[in-house]
Every structure is written in structure tokens, then in C-alpha cells.
Design an enzyme around this catalytic site. Structure first.
Site, PDB file in Angstrom:
ATOM      1  N   ARG B 293       0.688  -1.298   0.110  1.00  0.00           N
ATOM      2  CA  ARG B 293       0.146  -0.207   0.076  1.00  0.00           C
ATOM      3  C   ARG B 293       0.928   1.070  -0.323  1.00  0.00           C
ATOM      4  O   ARG B 293       0.502   2.156  -0.683  1.00  0.00           O
ATOM      5  CB  ARG B 293      -0.959  -0.484   1.022  1.00  0.00           C
ATOM      6  CG  ARG B 293      -2.201  -0.941   0.500  1.00  0.00           C
ATOM      7  CD  ARG B 293      -3.236  -1.326   1.768  1.00  0.00           C
ATOM      8  NE  ARG B 293      -3.974  -1.900   1.491  1.00  0.00           N
ATOM      9  CZ  ARG B 293      -5.457  -1.895   2.126  1.00  0.00           C
ATOM     10  NH1 ARG B 293      -5.763  -2.385   3.699  1.00  0.00           N
ATOM     11  NH2 ARG B 293      -6.037  -3.988   1.859  1.00  0.00           N
ATOM     12  N   TYR B 432      -7.170   0.073  -6.467  1.00  0.00           N
ATOM     13  CA  TYR B 432      -6.319  -0.908  -6.561  1.00  0.00           C
ATOM     14  C   TYR B 432      -5.261  -1.221  -5.536  1.00  0.00           C
ATOM     15  O   TYR B 432      -5.257   0.090  -4.659  1.00  0.00           O
ATOM     16  CB  TYR B 432      -5.248  -1.922  -7.996  1.00  0.00           C
ATOM     17  CG  TYR B 432      -4.114  -1.219  -8.204  1.00  0.00           C
ATOM     18  CD1 TYR B 432      -3.531  -0.449  -7.773  1.00  0.00           C
ATOM     19  CD2 TYR B 432      -3.842  -1.242  -8.976  1.00  0.00           C
ATOM     20  CE1 TYR B 432      -2.807   0.534  -7.910  1.00  0.00           C
ATOM     21  CE2 TYR B 432      -2.378  -0.284 -10.423  1.00  0.00           C
ATOM     22  CZ  TYR B 432      -1.772   0.220  -9.343  1.00  0.00           C
ATOM     23  OH  TYR B 432      -0.712   0.660  -9.509  1.00  0.00           O
ATOM     24  N   GLU B 433      -5.366  -2.537  -4.868  1.00  0.00           N
ATOM     25  CA  GLU B 433      -4.583  -2.600  -3.041  1.00  0.00           C
ATOM     26  C   GLU B 433      -4.989  -2.615  -2.014  1.00  0.00           C
ATOM     27  O   GLU B 433      -4.688  -1.482  -1.511  1.00  0.00           O
ATOM     28  CB  GLU B 433      -3.133  -1.781  -3.547  1.00  0.00           C
ATOM     29  CG  GLU B 433      -2.204  -2.475  -2.951  1.00  0.00           C
ATOM     30  CD  GLU B 433      -2.047  -3.731  -2.727  1.00  0.00           C
ATOM     31  OE1 GLU B 433      -2.224  -4.512  -1.522  1.00  0.00           O
ATOM     32  OE2 GLU B 433      -1.616  -4.041  -3.137  1.00  0.00           O
ATOM     33  N   GLY B 434      -7.047  -2.965  -2.779  1.00  0.00           N
ATOM     34  CA  GLY B 434      -7.655  -1.774  -1.250  1.00  0.00           C
ATOM     35  C   GLY B 434      -8.552  -0.606  -2.092  1.00  0.00           C
ATOM     36  O   GLY B 434      -7.427   0.544  -2.583  1.00  0.00           O
ATOM     37  N   GLN B 439      -9.804   1.648   2.388  1.00  0.00           N
ATOM     38  CA  GLN B 439      -8.281   2.043   3.189  1.00  0.00           C
ATOM     39  C   GLN B 439      -9.052   3.039   4.387  1.00  0.00           C
ATOM     40  O   GLN B 439      -8.712   2.899   5.353  1.00  0.00           O
ATOM     41  CB  GLN B 439      -7.418   2.859   2.243  1.00  0.00           C
ATOM     42  CG  GLN B 439      -6.704   2.138   1.032  1.00  0.00           C
ATOM     43  CD  GLN B 439      -6.023   0.929   0.970  1.00  0.00           C
ATOM     44  OE1 GLN B 439      -5.128   1.136   2.034  1.00  0.00           O
ATOM     45  NE2 GLN B 439      -5.521   0.817   0.524  1.00  0.00           N
TER      46      GLN B 439
END
Lengths: 583, 583
Positions: B293, B432-434, B439
């Protein structure tokens, strides 16, 4: 669930026109529109919605992939564009607001606003071609000689011939005073135009037999700067049927709007005729400035409506993740973060629809109200609103599409889901027809400060009248208070700016963007209040209550966005140093 | 003026590392980094900047036009990508932070942050391929068997083999509990993996001989939901040199990042080996969550730096329009509206660099500080900062690129000016990546509220310590006051939320996005204050004064943006109705 479809927002459009703006009573009092009633207007809008949804929307994604092509100086538009344009002409849409004198239908600009919103929602790129037509029509009608009018106006009004506006040159973007294209007078009253123009939307295409270019250029003895500019009509096909000496020399490779041909044009001793007085080219073009900027704002609105309704459909269909206490996965529309995004999109779209349609309704009054004082008042108010509509609606056209993209998650980034194209297409509207920063300066310097605040005071009067109306409905007291508060903030900031600008003339320029955003939120508050008030009177209670809830969401969640704007506007001591490259 | 070039911001990067974060003294006190001094670190960073600017930047625009192609199940990357990757491996860059035990250089994550920022600035798409390598390295190092480690770790650390993370499936995006891919155990300890995955970055390509897939799947007797997930290592090439049964079945047509192959992958009885314990697949992946992240946040930072410096160069070069009282046209960088945009971009970029590098510096302390209590403290703070870095920096990566595009006017919309590609490329990092919404919930629910506010209190302590330091310099009193005020707003809102969530558990979920943005502005205030304080001690006064002016601009013009965030956070009664389609 089918991807990326359009349901024309007919119910909301009618609600805004009939209930919020109460346009039918204004039409009844206006001789030019006295024959029009709401049911007829609703039929026109429904027909426009069908055209947009059934003919234009299906072409949009494929046109983005195909783009335009240039071969031998001739541009080919994407598959289906020319056929759709023929349908548009056959349906009489180009002439909707044109004068019956020139073959038009003489309907209000307000109905045209609905048409343009829906066309832009379904196919912004296609909409670029007919978009320029009305500006050319207005310019010629106001400034061209009778001979030119007779030759060109009927075929422009009908849409048989399309138009292009040739302003920008590589060295002359926002600053038209730098234009170099030359016009040399000939004995027969014509001129020969030579020069290169860029960013000419629809400079060439295969939608109509002829394309009427309006070219800003300089006569040999012209003054430098904008005072030396003349406007010249340069048709692609000359009256004798021969091809004129102009050609598309290149197409821009753009971020979006790929179905719209953005042409580099070369004029090599092309034959043309001056429109209006020599040296008064810019004045001739100002005729169409308000309506053209309104049209661009409506593009932003269209993108928001399309993005919003598709994001809502997707979020109601897609299940992912559990809600607290629930046993099974839920549609993502029920998750608070997504709900909030969707409600924000809905409230912004509906609130901005009221702002834009209000501007259109004022333009109608400015043109056709029987009372000259009311015409002048409406013209002032429309002029004040225009830069806000252009900048605020295109800002949210882009940012709203991006917020909707986020709802789709990873799919939002993929072409077949449609929304990424909206983000790309919507971005240009913040730039063309005067960048949004130029709109902000136009608003604050020319529309608010220049007249000593007279027109702004009229706007605030109208807002306060709505606050009073709203305040009379006890359950809408929060709307009345918020609207009155917004009006007060506008008034106070304007007074401070006017006083401070005397000693610090750069202050308005530093904060113009924030001032526009602040005023836009006051207008949103007006939209929310007027919509809630009008909804309170509706017989359809379920629809009315959902509408009121969305407007209240806007009050609570969107209006705070103006806080930093006013804080910055009201901070004259904020420094703004010169910029250098940092290392 | 050449278009779209990159000048590595070496001076600012060194300033942040050496003066703002005072990293060299931390390195000296850390056995693992005791050999490192600032001059060596600066050489590494300068070398990374040269690689990014000279090798990667020239490939970026052409790769966007060429994209990736798929033929016979094999992906070809754009021209020059494979060669650049070989240079990257030869330069030892993949192993920068890997342990010397596995052939790495053991350098701080802080230096890797600078490398990643610059790679992303110059070629985000290319950077996607090596980006996944370090996550795979960390996951295997922490969870794989010794046999798997011996077979794969050295070649992953060196970059000889690249990696892919195969998580997402069509029905399982943000909700990994819905994953269906199956793993069947075999007698020899291997498993056979079958299923379809989508959105697999670098699932196939021509940059390395082998690609090590880490695939989330379910064993036959697995529990439903995320508890039943296992992580399986599936190499493209098996240890005996034969091709494993996995293939790329399609490439996504994306908005941007076209040089990065986003693969649909099919595993058909592909051979793999479980990493970590069966059913503990998600835990194994959490190892790399914070660093992954942070990496995405650094992509956002890279886009901002690239967009900012190119917009500044363009605006200093392009002349257009007159300034009040000036006789000739001026560079657009001198117009107040443009100046404001550019200063905002500079202050945001530099402020966010401090936030991201601070997180990286804490990750180093969490891994290598000699005092276990300091390791735990740093791990908590890095965990708290991570969702903010990811969401806030990618938000501004996209919106900053769009603001920079506006500076280019119509040219900004055209591919050859570079900036429109940045806008498209930067958009994915918000997803992406959450997603950034995930977040925000991670921050507020898991990092702030779950521990009773212990870690947040440590963060606020550190901020207040800086406010005190800053307050000791009289000319920086405004920074000290603003920072203390921001810390107070965070503290008050957090206390109110903690109290209110007991009776209204949905409240934090409604306002998580605003809470993250509010906290991010407090962190920005810390960056501005710390940078101004550090600049006050610099011998290079001209540079220091320009830096201080930019930081003060941030104080005055950017911090107000948190006002609506806190207003919404602090309004528990704000309604958030269920969403329906409007008409």
C-alpha cells in the site's frame, strides 16, 4: 444487467421545468411561446430522450475505439455517425430554437437544454458536430449581411449544412489577440483567407455536404490585439459548387472525445465574406458566448446523469462484502461509503440541473419576455449564471464521472464498462469555450464587480424570495435557513472583495476560482430548497419524499464543500509568490 | 522546450531524508544500517533517478500507444520494456531492500521509497512488473518452507524471476471471501490448482524467464469465507524446466497503464505448493500489505511530481495574455490563477513526500530498530499511516495530474504533451490494492478505534513535539499554531466518534472518507511545519526561502480543505438514506 444504458430522466426534467422553475406560466405570458404547454413540451423532451437513448447511446463506445480518420484531406467519422445525423436533421432537432423566420421551430432554449443534456449524456463526441450549428446561426443572424443570411441561414437552421468555429492558433489559445491568420480584401467584396488554425472541432467530416467555417482573422491594416480581429465566413463548398481552398491537415490524438474530429485546418487563399464590421470580429462572436458556454455546462450535466444512473444500477446489482449483522453478502449500494458516493452524485446532478435550466429559462426571458425591463433583468442574470454553469457543471462532469468510476472498482478502469470513457470525454469541457479559470475571472471581474453588484443583488433577492417561500413550510425550515446563510456568505464576501480590490487589485484574481465555487454552492442550496419546496406540493408522495431526501443529503453533505472556498476568499493576506521550478 | 521530461527531485528528496526526517542519525543507531551515510544514500538515489529519467521515461509515451499484445497464450510487452528490465536487474535494483542472506543489499525501505517514486513518475506501467516482486519476496520469506525459499527466494530477490499475485476473481473483488479457485492436494506434497483469475498484473510477460504466481485458492475441505483461503505458489516454469498448466486467456482494455499486462489467467490442474499453513492464505498475504500500500501511494506521489514539474516548465515557457499594467504578454506561470495551481501542486507534492517517506522510515524502524519497544511503536505508526498514504497520495496523484493538465489548456488533452496519459495512468491507483474507501475504513475502524486510540495518541504526540520545535523559531509561529490546531481537530473528532459509535455503529462508516482526509491534512500540516523548521537551518538561503514560501502557501491555501471533512465527521445526525434509481 446490461452495461452502460441510458434511461432519460424525463420525470426529473419535467419536475424542474414545470414545478421548480414554473416555466409554463412564463410561457403563457410570453407571446413567442404562448402556444406551448407542458404536455407538448414533455412530448418533445420524451422524443429527444428516445433519440439520444436509442440512436446515439449505442454508437458511443464503438466510436471511441474507432475514432476519426483522415485521408486525402477528408475526415471520416465513426460508423453510424452520419446516419444518426441524418435522423437528427429529419427529426427537425437542429432548428428547435431557431426563428420560424429562418425555418426554425421557435421553441424555448429551456427545451433545447434538455435535448443537449441528453445528447451529451449518450454521445458527447457525436454531439460536438451539431453543437456548433446554433452558435453560427446566432452569429450570422445578428451580424451577417442580408445576402449572406439568405444564402446560409436556412440551411444552417435546418442542419443541412454544419458549421465550424475557427479561432485557435498554436500561439493563440486563451489569448485571441495573438491570432495571425490573414484576410485580404478583393474587389468583389470577398476576402482571401490564409493561415493555420488548430483545435477546430468538426473542421471537416462526412456528416453534411457543406461546412460553414467562421474564421477569426486580421485584415491587412488591422490593429494589433483583439481589436484588429475580423470574422470571416469561409464555406467548404463555394456557391458555385466548387471546393474552397481549405483542408484538414491533421487530427489531434486526444484523451477522449475520439469520435469528434479535432482538426488542424489550413486556409490557403480561401474565399470568404466578412461577417459584421471589419475589426469587430470578437464582438460578433460574443453573441453566441452565453449560449455556447451554457451548452458546455450541459455537457457536464449530461456526463453526470449518465455516470450517476449507471453507477446506481451497477451498485444495486453487484454484491460484495457483508454489512454489520447481516448474514449474506449485500449489494454494494447498501454499504455506507458507496451509498454516500451515489447520493452525492444524485444530489449534485439534480441540483445542477436546476441551475443550468434556470440559466436557459432566463435566456428565454432575455430574448422573448414582453417587458423590456424583465428582458434586461433576465439577460443580466443569465450572464451572471453562465460562467458558473460552464465551470461548475463541467468540473463535476469530470469529477462526478471519476467518482462513479470508483463505484465500479477495477471494472471501472476497463473500457467495456463505459465509465472510463466518460471520465476521458468529460475532461475537455473544463478547458474549451474558455477554461474554467477564465470563467471564474469573467464571473468575478466582469459580472459581479464591474456593475457595482447590481445583478448579483438581483440574484440574491431571488434566492431570498425562495428562502421565504421555503420557510413557510415548517418541515423545510432547514432548507430555508441554509439558503439564507449561503446568500449571506456571498454578499459578505463580495462586499469585502469590492472594498479590498481598491488597494489590492490582484486579490480578486487570486480568489476568483474559490469565489465561483462558493457562489455555485449558494446556487446549489437554492436548487435544493426550491426542489424540496416544489416536491412538497406533488401528489406522488413516494417520488416527492425520495427527492426531498436527496436534496436534504445535499444540504448536509455537499454544502460544507464551500467552507474552504469562502475561507480563502476572505483571506486577503494570503500570499501568492511567483513560481519557479523546484528541485 | 522539450515535452514531458523528468528532472529527478534529488535536492528535495535529500532534504526530506536528511533534514526533515533526520534519517542518518537513525541509521547510525541501527546495526543493520550503521554502515550507511547520507552521501552514500544520495549516490544511490541519484543513480536511481538517472535510471528512471534516462531509461524509463523515454519509453513511457510509446508504450501507451503500443500497449501489450497476447498471442498463443503469451504476452508481449511494449518495445524496450524487456531491455530496461534487464538493465534494472543488472543494476541490482530489485534486491535493494532484500536481506543480504538472500542476496539483497539490505538498504532501508526509505531509499526504496525514493526509487519507487521516481520509477512511477517516469513509467508507472513498466514499474508494475518489478513492483510485485518485493511482496512475493516478503511473503515467501515469512511463510514458505525452507525448500521453497531455497528454490525461489534468491532468484526473486535478484529479479531474475518476477512474481504475480493472483487474488481477484470476477465475483470476488474487494471481497476475497468469495474466491472459488480450487487447490487439490497430491501425495507428493504439491497441489493442483484450477480456476480463473482476473486483473492479474504481470500474469504473463516477456521480461523474465519464469514468473512465480502466488494464488489464493481453497482446499477441498475449506471453510467458506476468507478463513478457508490458502496461498499457493504456482510457477510458470516448473523446476524440471517444463511449462506449468497456466495461461493468460485475455488482456484487459484499460483506461491507462497500457504498457502493463493486466491478465485474465486460467489455471488448469497447475502444479503448486502451499505457502504457510492451509487456510492461512490471507494471513500470509497480510505480511506484504503495508509495504504494497505504501508502494501504491508512492505511485501517486510520482505522478504528482512528474505532472507538477512539467506543468511548471510549460507555464514558464508559454506566453499568453497580459497582466494588469504590463505592456507585453506574460508567461502563464505569472497569472494568479495559474500561479495558484502550480504552487498548490508543488506544496501538495512536497508535503506528501514527507508523509510517505515518514511511513517508509517507520517501516525501517519497525524492522530494524535495536529497541523492541521502538520497533513496536514504529510498526503501529507505520500501520496507521499506511492507509492514509495509499488513499491520500493516489487521490492527489489523479487529481493533481488533472490540475496540471488544466495548465496546458487544450494541449493538455492531446497525447503528445504527456499529461493526459498521467491522468489515465494515475486513476487506477485509487482502486487497486484496496479501494480508497476501504483504506478509510481500515484507518478509522482498525487503526484508530480498535486499539482505543493508543497509536493515534503517539502520532499526535509526535506532531505536537514538532509544533513545539517550530514554535521556538519566531518566524515559524504560524506553522506551529496551525499544526497544533490540526492535532486538536483530529483528537476532538476521534473522541466524539469513539463515544458516538457505541450507540450508532454506522457513524464511523458514514464518515470514514472524511476522517481520512481530515487526518491527511493534519499530516500535511506536520510536513509543512517540519519542512519549514528544517529549511530554517539550511545554509542555502535562496532554496530554503523558496521552500518555506511553498510550505506557507500550503498552510494558507491547502489546509482549509479539511474544513468540510471535519464538519461532516462531527455531524452524527446527517442522514444517509438507502439509494434507489432516480427517474
Amino acid at each position: 444487467m446490461s452495461l452502460w444504458t441510458y434511461a432519460p430522466p424525463l420525470k426529473d426534467i419535467r419536475f424542474v421545468i414545470e414545478r421548480v422553475l414554473e416555466a409554463p406560466s412564463a410561457w403563457a405570458a410570453t407571446p413567442a411561446h404562448a402556444d406551448l404547454d407542458m404536455d407538448t413540451a414533455a412530448q418533445v423532451i420524451a422524443e429527444a430522450g428516445r433519440f439520444a437513448a436509442d440512436v446515439l447511446a449505442p454508437l458511443n463506445a464503438a466510436a471511441d475505439l474507432e475514432g476519426c480518420s483522415l485521408a486525402d484531406g477528408t475526415v471520416r467519422t465513426p460508423a453510424g455517425f452520419a446516419r444518426a445525423y441524418q435522423d437528427f436533421v429529419d427529426g427537425g432537432w437542429p432548428a428547435l430554437t431557431c426563428s420560424p423566420e429562418w425555418g426554425g421551430q421557435g421553441l424555448p432554449i429551456l427545451l433545447d437544454a434538455a435535448l443537449r443534456e441528453m445528447v451529451s449524456a449518450c454521445n458527447h463526441a457525436w454531439g460536438m458536430y451539431p453543437d456548433l450549428l446554433h452558435g453560427a446561426y446566432e452569429t450570422l443572424r445578428s451580424h451577417a449581411s442580408e445576402e449572406l443570411k439568405d444564402r446560409y441561414l436556412p440551411r444552417i437552421a435546418s442542419g443541412q449544412w454544419l458549421a465550424a468555429m475557427a479561432l485557435t492558433e498554436p500561439q493563440a489559445g486563451s489569448d485571441l489577440g495573438l491570432i495571425r491568420t490573414r484576410a485580404e480584401p478583393r474587389q468583389d467584396g470577398s476576402v482571401r483567407v490564409s493561415g493555420d488554425k488548430i483545435f477546430i472541432s468538426g473542421g471537416d467530416h462526412d456528416l453534411s455536404d457543406n461546412i460553414v467555417h467562421l474564421v477569426l482573422c486580421r485584415l491587412p491594416d488591422a490593429a494589433p490585439g483583439t481589436k484588429g480581429l475580423s470574422l470571416v465566413l469561409v464555406p467548404k463548398i463555394l456557391p458555385d459548387g466548387s471546393r474552397n481552398a481549405l483542408a484538414c491537415t491533421g487530427l489531434e490524438k486526444k484523451m477522449g472525445l475520439k469520435g469528434s474530429a479535432t482538426c488542424a485546418m489550413r486556409y490557403e487563399q480561401a474565399t470568404g465574406w466578412i461577417v459584421g464590421a471589419p475589426g469587430k470580429g470578437l464582438a460578433a462572436m460574443f453573441v453566441m458566448m452565453n449560449s455556447a458556454r451554457l451548452h458546455v455546462g450541459l455537457q457536464g450535466l449530461g456526463h453526470q446523469e449518465m455516470a450517476t444512473q449507471n453507477a446506481v444500477r451497477y451498485a444495486l446489482d453487484r454484491t460484495q462484502g457483508r454489512l454489520a449483522g447481516a448474514p449474506a453478502t449485500a449489494p454494494i449500494a447498501r454499504h455506507p461509503a458507496v451509498r454516500r458516493t451515489l447520493l452525492r452524485l444524485q444530489a449534485l446532478t439534480e441540483g445542477q440541473r436546476v441551475i443550468a435550466y434556470r440559466a436557459a429559462h432566463w435566456l428565454d426571458a432575455a430574448a422573448a419576455h414582453p417587458d423590456p425591463a424583465q428582458r434586461a433583468r433576465a439577460a443580466g442574470l443569465a450572464g451572471l449564471l453562465t460562467p458558473v454553469v460552464k465551470a461548475f457543471l463541467t468540473h463535476h462532469g469530470f469529477h462526478g464521472a471519476s467518482a462513479a468510476l470508483q463505484v465500479f472498482g477495477g471494472y471501472g478502469y476497463v473500457h467495456e464498462f463505459g465509465i472510463e470513457q466518460s471520465v476521458r470525454d468529460a475532461r475537455i469541457a473544463m478547458i474549451y469555450e474558455g477554461t474554467n479559470e477564465i470563467q471564474a475571472i469573467d464571473l468575478l471581474q466582469r459580472k459581479v464587480l464591474a456593475d457595482g453588484g447590481l445583478v448579483l443583488a438581483q440574484l440574491l433577492d431571488d434566492m431570498r424570495a425562495e428562502a421565504l417561500r421555503c420557510g413557510a413550510v415548517p418541515v423545510l425550515n432547514d432548507f430555508a435557513l441554509a439558503l439564507a446563510d449561503q446568500a449571506r456568505q456571498v454578499e459578505q464576501a463580495t462586499a469585502a472583495l469590492r472594498a479590498g480590490a481598491a488597494t489590492d487589485p490582484e486579490w480578486p484574481l487570486r480568489v476568483a476560482d474559490d469565489y465561483l465555487m462558493g457562489l455555485a454552492h449558494a446556487l446549489l442550496a437554492w436548487s435544493f430548497a426550491a426542489s424540496a419546496r416544489a416536491a412538497a406540493e406533488l401528489p406522488d408522495r413516494a417520488w416527492a419524499e425520495a427527492k426531498t431526501a436527496r436534496m436534504r443529503f445535499g444540504l448536509q453533505w455537499i454544502l460544507p464543500d464551500s467552507l474552504p472556498c469562502w475561507q480563502r476568499v476572505n483571506a486577503p493576506a494570503n500570499a501568492l509568490e511567483e513560481v519557479g521550478a523546484s528541485e
